[in-house]
Design a protein around this motif. Structure first.
Motif, PDB file in Angstrom:
ATOM      1  N   PRO A 169       0.834  -1.209   0.000  1.00 56.46           N
ATOM      2  CA  PRO A 169       0.000   0.000   0.000  1.00 56.46           C
ATOM      3  C   PRO A 169       0.861   1.248   0.000  1.00 56.46           C
ATOM      4  CG  PRO A 169       0.081  -0.949   2.193  1.00 56.46           C
ATOM      5  CD  PRO A 169       0.818  -1.905   1.301  1.00 56.46           C
ATOM      6  N   ASN A 170       0.484   2.225  -0.792  1.00 57.32           N
ATOM      7  CA  ASN A 170       1.256   3.460  -0.843  1.00 57.32           C
ATOM      8  C   ASN A 170       1.156   4.184   0.507  1.00 57.32           C
ATOM      9  OD1 ASN A 170       2.163   6.163  -1.435  1.00 57.32           O
ATOM     10  ND2 ASN A 170       1.895   5.682  -3.596  1.00 57.32           N
ATOM     11  N   PRO A 171       2.279   4.513   1.149  1.00 59.70           N
ATOM     12  CA  PRO A 171       2.211   5.195   2.444  1.00 59.70           C
ATOM     13  C   PRO A 171       1.484   6.538   2.408  1.00 59.70           C
ATOM     14  CG  PRO A 171       4.397   4.275   2.107  1.00 59.70           C
ATOM     15  CD  PRO A 171       3.663   4.140   0.795  1.00 59.70           C
ATOM     16  N   ARG A 172       1.281   7.086   1.220  1.00 60.05           N
ATOM     17  CA  ARG A 172       0.613   8.387   1.125  1.00 60.05           C
ATOM     18  C   ARG A 172      -0.902   8.291   1.345  1.00 60.05           C
ATOM     19  NH1 ARG A 172       4.515  11.840  -1.153  1.00 60.05           N
ATOM     20  NH2 ARG A 172       5.956  10.864  -2.649  1.00 60.05           N
ATOM     21  N   ILE A 173      -1.463   7.080   1.375  1.00 61.04           N
ATOM     22  CA  ILE A 173      -2.925   6.934   1.387  1.00 61.04           C
ATOM     23  C   ILE A 173      -3.574   7.737   2.512  1.00 61.04           C
ATOM     24  CG2 ILE A 173      -4.807   5.292   1.790  1.00 61.04           C
ATOM     25  CD1 ILE A 173      -3.177   3.217   0.190  1.00 61.04           C
ATOM     26  N   GLY A 174      -3.103   7.571   3.749  1.00 62.52           N
ATOM     27  CA  GLY A 174      -3.697   8.309   4.866  1.00 62.52           C
ATOM     28  C   GLY A 174      -3.528   9.812   4.746  1.00 62.52           C
ATOM     29  N   PRO A 209       4.683   0.190  -4.080  1.00 65.87           N
ATOM     30  CA  PRO A 209       3.658   0.847  -3.278  1.00 65.87           C
ATOM     31  C   PRO A 209       2.658   1.578  -4.179  1.00 65.87           C
ATOM     32  CG  PRO A 209       5.807   1.175  -2.296  1.00 65.87           C
ATOM     33  CD  PRO A 209       6.050   0.540  -3.640  1.00 65.87           C
ATOM     34  N   THR A 210       1.386   1.259  -4.013  1.00 65.73           N
ATOM     35  CA  THR A 210       0.375   1.660  -4.989  1.00 65.73           C
ATOM     36  C   THR A 210      -0.882   2.177  -4.307  1.00 65.73           C
ATOM     37  OG1 THR A 210       1.173   0.007  -6.578  1.00 65.73           O
ATOM     38  CG2 THR A 210      -1.073   0.789  -6.885  1.00 65.73           C
ATOM     39  N   MET A 211      -1.560   3.105  -4.982  1.00 63.29           N
ATOM     40  CA  MET A 211      -2.906   3.501  -4.571  1.00 63.29           C
ATOM     41  C   MET A 211      -3.708   3.921  -5.785  1.00 63.29           C
ATOM     42  SD  MET A 211      -2.485   7.207  -2.718  1.00 63.29           S
ATOM     43  CE  MET A 211      -1.288   8.415  -3.240  1.00 63.29           C
ATOM     44  N   PHE A 212      -5.030   3.825  -5.645  1.00 64.53           N
ATOM     45  CA  PHE A 212      -5.965   4.296  -6.648  1.00 64.53           C
ATOM     46  C   PHE A 212      -6.650   5.553  -6.133  1.00 64.53           C
ATOM     47  CE2 PHE A 212      -5.343   0.836  -9.332  1.00 64.53           C
ATOM     48  CZ  PHE A 212      -6.220   0.838 -10.409  1.00 64.53           C
ATOM     49  N   LEU A 213      -6.816   6.522  -7.043  1.00 66.16           N
ATOM     50  CA  LEU A 213      -7.587   7.740  -6.788  1.00 66.16           C
ATOM     51  C   LEU A 213      -8.798   7.681  -7.706  1.00 66.16           C
ATOM     52  CD1 LEU A 213      -4.646  10.328  -6.878  1.00 66.16           C
ATOM     53  CD2 LEU A 213      -5.523   9.074  -4.893  1.00 66.16           C
ATOM     54  N   GLU A 214      -9.997   7.675  -7.130  1.00 69.56           N
ATOM     55  CA  GLU A 214     -11.186   7.400  -7.928  1.00 69.56           C
ATOM     56  C   GLU A 214     -12.256   8.464  -7.769  1.00 69.56           C
ATOM     57  OE1 GLU A 214     -10.657   2.521  -7.770  1.00 69.56           O
ATOM     58  OE2 GLU A 214     -12.593   3.407  -7.269  1.00 69.56           O
ATOM     59  N   ILE A 215     -12.996   8.671  -8.870  1.00 63.22           N
ATOM     60  CA  ILE A 215     -14.162   9.555  -8.892  1.00 63.22           C
ATOM     61  C   ILE A 215     -15.391   8.684  -9.127  1.00 63.22           C
ATOM     62  CG2 ILE A 215     -15.319  11.467 -10.057  1.00 63.22           C
ATOM     63  CD1 ILE A 215     -12.551  12.455 -10.938  1.00 63.22           C
ATOM     64  N   GLY A 216     -16.400   8.825  -8.278  1.00 65.50           N
ATOM     65  CA  GLY A 216     -17.615   8.022  -8.447  1.00 65.50           C
ATOM     66  C   GLY A 216     -18.856   8.874  -8.307  1.00 65.50           C
TER      67      GLY A 216
END
Length: 367
Positions: A169-174, A209-216
């Protein structure tokens, strides 16, 4: 004898002669280019000791919730085009690279490896722009880690990834969740849009390290330019492209050294969200209830976790190991959504976590 495969670049790329990535003798080379690129930031094949660490952004032209934030970000200062990689457009801005392809965002596996092979650069993290879907159709801006650690080998992964796998998990998530909330509020998207985490799910496969940024969550909102602008601003500020310090840099900001792994609850992790929205909290994987398959033993109390079938143990192990990899030196603590479990499930989970030497943290342990 090596096989030669050539990928042509866009005509707009500012080389004197048309360059392309070529695959020969097991590695990638930039052919047709002068020794010194015509603009700053273009990738070259540096010696190992000089390999640059870069952030890789990924978008797809198939999805307005992906390409619109990417285009909004590319409209900001400092971007330069690079040679196309396997028919994917690429761009550079300082230590950031962007790839834009025309396929499903969850199906292009190991883009970081392909980039590294082509350029000699080392991808430090991967960030994807994507749409979000939900039964509720509620507008939302979301951030989440990826993986399908609960699937067994041989299972079909309907949304990409590899069964049993979880990306670090990308540490930037929080920190970025909190930054996203502030930016969305400043653009008056709250309360219309919910700002939320999501549980760990889907692909594509990657080992960075990965994260998704999503628009819903419907086409109307996927196309919203104000939502796209907010996501672009999040990346711009979060990566420090405007000259300020980047946000969520674990190696620089890890004084607390405690990292939350969410265990249980719904897909939007409400109990874990209550903790992660506090300043200074780091978050790794979030295993919602559906990622913890537990076979009901048809009894009210269970002494030993080994009696409970299902892949919940494997999911916890994979999530823990991936989170530990993403947060070197960090103390990984499990945070349980206690109310989401029946008594026999909680007994099994706490027993197994104890066996694995994974401590259970209370909310106050993370701030």
């Amino acid at each position: 004898m090596g096989v030669l495969v050539t990928y042509k670049t866009d005509a707009s790329y500012p080389f004197r002669r048309s360059p392309s990535w070529q695959h020969k003798n097991g590695s990638w080379h930039l052919a047709g280019a002068p020794r010194k690129p015509q603009f700053p930031g273009a990738p070259s094949k540096p010696k190992n000791r000089d390999r640059e660490m870069v952030t890789l952004l990924v978008a797809t032209s198939l999805d307005p919730a992906s390409i619109n934030p990417a285009n909004a970000l590319l409209a900001m200062p400092g971007w330069q085009p690079l040679p196309s990689l396997q028919d994917m457009k690429s761009f550079s801005n300082q230590g950031v690279r962007m790839l834009v392809h025309g396929n499903s965002i969850i199906r292009e596996d190991h883009l970081e490896k392909r980039w590294e092979d082509a350029t000699g650069e080392v991808v430090d993290e991967v960030i994807f722009f994507s749409k979000h879907t939900a039964v509720s159709n509620r507008p939302a801006l979301t951030v989440h880690p990826i993986g399908v650690p609960h699937l067994r080998e041989g299972d079909v992964a309907p949304q990409g990834g590899k069964p049993g796998w979880a990306a670090p998990p990308n540490p930037r998530i929080g920190p970025w969740l909190r930054l996203l909330k502030r930016i969305a509020e400043s653009h008056n998207l709250v309360p219309e849009f919910e700002i939320t985490l999501e549980g760990t799910h889907h692909g594509p496969e990657t080992n960075k390290p990965t994260m998704f940024l999503e628009i819903g969550s419907t086409e109307e909102y996927w196309k919203r330019q104000d939502a796209a602008q907010v996501m672009a601003q999040l990346v711009w500020e979060g990566l420090g492209l405007g000259g300020e310090a980047d946000v969520g840099n674990w190696s620089r900001e890890n004084d607390k050294k405690r990292v939350l792994i969410g265990i249980g609850g719904g897909h939007y992790a409400p109990r874990h969200m209550d903790v992660v929205l506090k300043d200074g909290v780091w978050v790794g994987h979030l295993l919602s209830g559906y990622s913890l398959p537990m076979e009901d033993p048809n009894q009210s109390k269970v002494e030993k976790s080994v009696e409970i079938g299902g892949t919940w143990r494997e999911a916890i192990k994979a999530a823990f190991e991936a989170t530990k990899l993403a947060f070197p030196g960090g103390e990984i603590l499990a945070h349980l959504d206690h109310k989401s479990f029946k008594g026999w499930q909680k007994n099994a989970l706490t027993g197994f976590l104890g066996e694995q030497n994974i401590k259970i943290g209370k909310p106050n342990d993370f701030y």
